[in-house]
Design a protein around this motif. Sequence first.
Motif, PDB file in Angstrom:
ATOM      1  N   MET A   1      -1.769  -1.020  11.101  1.00 47.63           N
ATOM      2  CA  MET A   1      -2.083  -1.606   9.691  1.00 47.63           C
ATOM      3  C   MET A   1      -3.507  -0.946   9.298  1.00 47.63           C
ATOM      4  O   MET A   1      -4.453  -0.485   9.712  1.00 47.63           O
ATOM      5  N   TYR A   2      -3.572  -0.872   7.889  1.00 51.29           N
ATOM      6  CA  TYR A   2      -4.373   0.097   7.333  1.00 51.29           C
ATOM      7  C   TYR A   2      -5.466  -1.087   6.396  1.00 51.29           C
ATOM      8  O   TYR A   2      -5.110  -1.997   5.901  1.00 51.29           O
ATOM      9  N   LYS A   3      -6.711  -0.713   6.427  1.00 50.70           N
ATOM     10  CA  LYS A   3      -7.631  -1.280   5.773  1.00 50.70           C
ATOM     11  C   LYS A   3      -8.082  -0.863   4.063  1.00 50.70           C
ATOM     12  O   LYS A   3      -8.452  -1.603   3.486  1.00 50.70           O
ATOM     13  N   ASN A   4      -7.779   0.440   4.007  1.00 48.27           N
ATOM     14  CA  ASN A   4      -8.191   1.053   2.430  1.00 48.27           C
ATOM     15  C   ASN A   4      -6.906   1.935   2.430  1.00 48.27           C
ATOM     16  O   ASN A   4      -7.087   2.958   2.635  1.00 48.27           O
ATOM     17  N   ILE A   5      -6.196   1.426   1.292  1.00 51.99           N
ATOM     18  CA  ILE A   5      -5.053   2.292   0.926  1.00 51.99           C
ATOM     19  C   ILE A   5      -5.181   2.659  -0.556  1.00 51.99           C
ATOM     20  O   ILE A   5      -5.430   1.578  -1.378  1.00 51.99           O
ATOM     21  N   LEU A   6      -4.726   3.779  -0.868  1.00 53.62           N
ATOM     22  CA  LEU A   6      -4.843   4.419  -2.129  1.00 53.62           C
ATOM     23  C   LEU A   6      -3.373   4.586  -2.665  1.00 53.62           C
ATOM     24  O   LEU A   6      -2.470   4.972  -1.964  1.00 53.62           O
ATOM     25  N   VAL A   7      -2.885   4.138  -3.831  1.00 50.33           N
ATOM     26  CA  VAL A   7      -1.901   4.034  -4.477  1.00 50.33           C
ATOM     27  C   VAL A   7      -1.734   4.684  -5.862  1.00 50.33           C
ATOM     28  O   VAL A   7      -2.192   4.345  -6.988  1.00 50.33           O
ATOM     29  N   PRO A   8      -1.587   6.012  -5.768  1.00 52.94           N
ATOM     30  CA  PRO A   8      -1.686   6.869  -7.036  1.00 52.94           C
ATOM     31  C   PRO A   8      -0.447   6.178  -7.941  1.00 52.94           C
ATOM     32  O   PRO A   8       0.655   6.133  -7.556  1.00 52.94           O
ATOM     33  N   VAL A   9      -0.635   6.049  -9.276  1.00 51.42           N
ATOM     34  CA  VAL A   9       0.298   5.465 -10.081  1.00 51.42           C
ATOM     35  C   VAL A   9       0.480   6.851 -11.389  1.00 51.42           C
ATOM     36  O   VAL A   9      -0.473   7.084 -11.888  1.00 51.42           O
ATOM     37  N   ALA A  10       1.635   6.944 -11.612  1.00 51.50           N
ATOM     38  CA  ALA A  10       1.955   7.835 -12.631  1.00 51.50           C
ATOM     39  C   ALA A  10       2.869   7.033 -13.588  1.00 51.50           C
ATOM     40  O   ALA A  10       4.132   6.400 -13.112  1.00 51.50           O
ATOM     41  N   PHE A  11       2.453   7.125 -14.805  1.00 53.28           N
ATOM     42  CA  PHE A  11       3.365   6.215 -15.796  1.00 53.28           C
ATOM     43  C   PHE A  11       4.445   7.017 -16.541  1.00 53.28           C
ATOM     44  O   PHE A  11       3.995   8.110 -16.875  1.00 53.28           O
ATOM     45  N   GLY A  12       5.547   6.663 -16.605  1.00 50.41           N
ATOM     46  CA  GLY A  12       6.600   7.416 -17.411  1.00 50.41           C
ATOM     47  C   GLY A  12       8.118   6.756 -16.966  1.00 50.41           C
ATOM     48  O   GLY A  12       8.019   5.760 -16.670  1.00 50.41           O
ATOM     49  N   GLU A  13       8.976   7.761 -16.975  1.00 53.63           N
ATOM     50  CA  GLU A  13      10.456   7.385 -16.831  1.00 53.63           C
ATOM     51  C   GLU A  13      10.680   6.643 -15.495  1.00 53.63           C
ATOM     52  O   GLU A  13      10.009   7.208 -14.340  1.00 53.63           O
ATOM     53  N   ASN A  14      11.081   5.656 -15.261  1.00 54.46           N
ATOM     54  CA  ASN A  14      11.326   4.716 -14.263  1.00 54.46           C
ATOM     55  C   ASN A  14       9.935   4.619 -13.601  1.00 54.46           C
ATOM     56  O   ASN A  14      10.106   3.905 -12.374  1.00 54.46           O
ATOM     57  N   SER A  15       8.822   4.527 -13.892  1.00 53.06           N
ATOM     58  CA  SER A  15       7.614   4.296 -13.264  1.00 53.06           C
ATOM     59  C   SER A  15       7.564   2.823 -12.879  1.00 53.06           C
ATOM     60  O   SER A  15       6.858   2.526 -11.868  1.00 53.06           O
ATOM     61  N   ASP A  16       8.156   1.660 -13.624  1.00 49.96           N
ATOM     62  CA  ASP A  16       8.094   0.370 -13.023  1.00 49.96           C
ATOM     63  C   ASP A  16       8.737   0.265 -11.572  1.00 49.96           C
ATOM     64  O   ASP A  16       8.055  -0.405 -10.894  1.00 49.96           O
ATOM     65  N   ASP A  17       9.898   0.917 -11.362  1.00 54.63           N
ATOM     66  CA  ASP A  17      10.294   0.821 -10.078  1.00 54.63           C
ATOM     67  C   ASP A  17       9.618   1.577  -8.956  1.00 54.63           C
ATOM     68  O   ASP A  17       9.439   1.096  -7.833  1.00 54.63           O
ATOM     69  N   ARG A  18       8.926   2.621  -9.076  1.00 54.72           N
ATOM     70  CA  ARG A  18       8.298   3.450  -8.239  1.00 54.72           C
ATOM     71  C   ARG A  18       6.848   2.568  -8.024  1.00 54.72           C
ATOM     72  O   ARG A  18       6.381   2.461  -6.881  1.00 54.72           O
ATOM     73  N   ILE A  19       6.337   1.992  -8.889  1.00 57.11           N
ATOM     74  CA  ILE A  19       5.343   1.340  -9.001  1.00 57.11           C
ATOM     75  C   ILE A  19       5.441   0.008  -7.942  1.00 57.11           C
ATOM     76  O   ILE A  19       4.813  -0.306  -7.120  1.00 57.11           O
ATOM     77  N   ARG A  20       6.670  -0.562  -8.332  1.00 59.55           N
ATOM     78  CA  ARG A  20       6.999  -1.703  -7.398  1.00 59.55           C
ATOM     79  C   ARG A  20       7.272  -1.469  -5.924  1.00 59.55           C
ATOM     80  O   ARG A  20       6.652  -2.195  -5.210  1.00 59.55           O
ATOM     81  N   ALA A  21       7.950  -0.481  -5.817  1.00 63.58           N
ATOM     82  CA  ALA A  21       8.236   0.042  -4.546  1.00 63.58           C
ATOM     83  C   ALA A  21       6.987   0.502  -3.701  1.00 63.58           C
ATOM     84  O   ALA A  21       6.891  -0.091  -2.442  1.00 63.58           O
ATOM     85  N   ALA A  22       5.948   1.343  -4.343  1.00 66.43           N
ATOM     86  CA  ALA A  22       4.881   1.677  -3.604  1.00 66.43           C
ATOM     87  C   ALA A  22       4.010   0.335  -3.413  1.00 66.43           C
ATOM     88  O   ALA A  22       3.313   0.391  -2.492  1.00 66.43           O
ATOM     89  N   THR A  23       3.796  -0.567  -4.395  1.00 61.00           N
ATOM     90  CA  THR A  23       2.955  -1.922  -4.273  1.00 61.00           C
ATOM     91  C   THR A  23       3.612  -2.474  -2.761  1.00 61.00           C
ATOM     92  O   THR A  23       2.914  -3.027  -1.980  1.00 61.00           O
ATOM     93  N   ALA A  24       4.886  -2.529  -2.899  1.00 56.18           N
ATOM     94  CA  ALA A  24       5.747  -3.475  -1.825  1.00 56.18           C
ATOM     95  C   ALA A  24       5.233  -2.702  -0.311  1.00 56.18           C
ATOM     96  O   ALA A  24       4.809  -3.371   0.690  1.00 56.18           O
ATOM     97  N   VAL A  25       5.292  -1.311  -0.327  1.00 58.54           N
ATOM     98  CA  VAL A  25       5.145  -0.766   0.811  1.00 58.54           C
ATOM     99  C   VAL A  25       3.765  -0.919   1.380  1.00 58.54           C
ATOM    100  O   VAL A  25       3.154  -1.206   2.388  1.00 58.54           O
ATOM    101  N   ALA A  26       2.889  -0.558   0.399  1.00 60.43           N
ATOM    102  CA  ALA A  26       1.331  -0.903   0.646  1.00 60.43           C
ATOM    103  C   ALA A  26       1.121  -2.119   1.029  1.00 60.43           C
ATOM    104  O   ALA A  26       0.246  -2.333   1.912  1.00 60.43           O
ATOM    105  N   GLN A  27       1.641  -3.212   0.559  1.00 61.07           N
ATOM    106  CA  GLN A  27       1.367  -4.537   1.131  1.00 61.07           C
ATOM    107  C   GLN A  27       1.894  -4.763   2.483  1.00 61.07           C
ATOM    108  O   GLN A  27       1.161  -5.650   3.353  1.00 61.07           O
ATOM    109  N   LYS A  28       2.986  -4.185   2.959  1.00 63.25           N
ATOM    110  CA  LYS A  28       3.506  -4.457   4.097  1.00 63.25           C
ATOM    111  C   LYS A  28       2.578  -3.522   5.028  1.00 63.25           C
ATOM    112  O   LYS A  28       2.570  -4.163   6.278  1.00 63.25           O
ATOM    113  N   LEU A  29       2.041  -2.514   4.775  1.00 56.18           N
ATOM    114  CA  LEU A  29       1.264  -1.762   5.609  1.00 56.18           C
ATOM    115  C   LEU A  29      -0.227  -2.214   5.925  1.00 56.18           C
ATOM    116  O   LEU A  29      -0.849  -1.550   6.452  1.00 56.18           O
TER     117      LEU A  29
END
Length: 137
Positions: A1-29
């Motif tokens: 498990m990780y203590k300090n996670i960085l999630v780079p976010v790019a806004f654009g086409e389909n970004s909502d889906d990518r952000i949701r997926a990255a957020t879910a993975v970050a929270q699980k890890l």
Amino acid sequence: MYKNILVPVAFGENSDDRIRAATAVAQKLAAEGARITFMHVLEQVPGYVTNYLPADYSAQARLAIEGELNDIASVVPGGVGLVVSGHSGRTILDWAADNPVDLIVIASHRPGMQDLLLGSTAAQVVRHAHCAVHVLR
């Protein structure tokens, strides 16, 4: 498990889906009490373009992006929004190196011919990061 996670976010086409997926993975890890930083890198607007933009364009764009990031971070325990300026790949790597980041969760797209010649941001991060990197497709 990780203590300090960085999630780079790019806004654009389909970004909502990518952000949701990255957020879910970050929270699980994430370990209990982990910090998850959602970062957007504002690239420099070329000088010849700035002549055609309103005088306060950069400030307004930054405020809008900060608002979006804060909305994303507000629903994640330990979430923080951050907007920085620079070149995407290099800025992500530099920030991760200067802060105690132990995982980067980054979304990627299927590489096209231009990416094979120039390299995508995710590919640059994977090749040069000094911590674990989780890439989402």
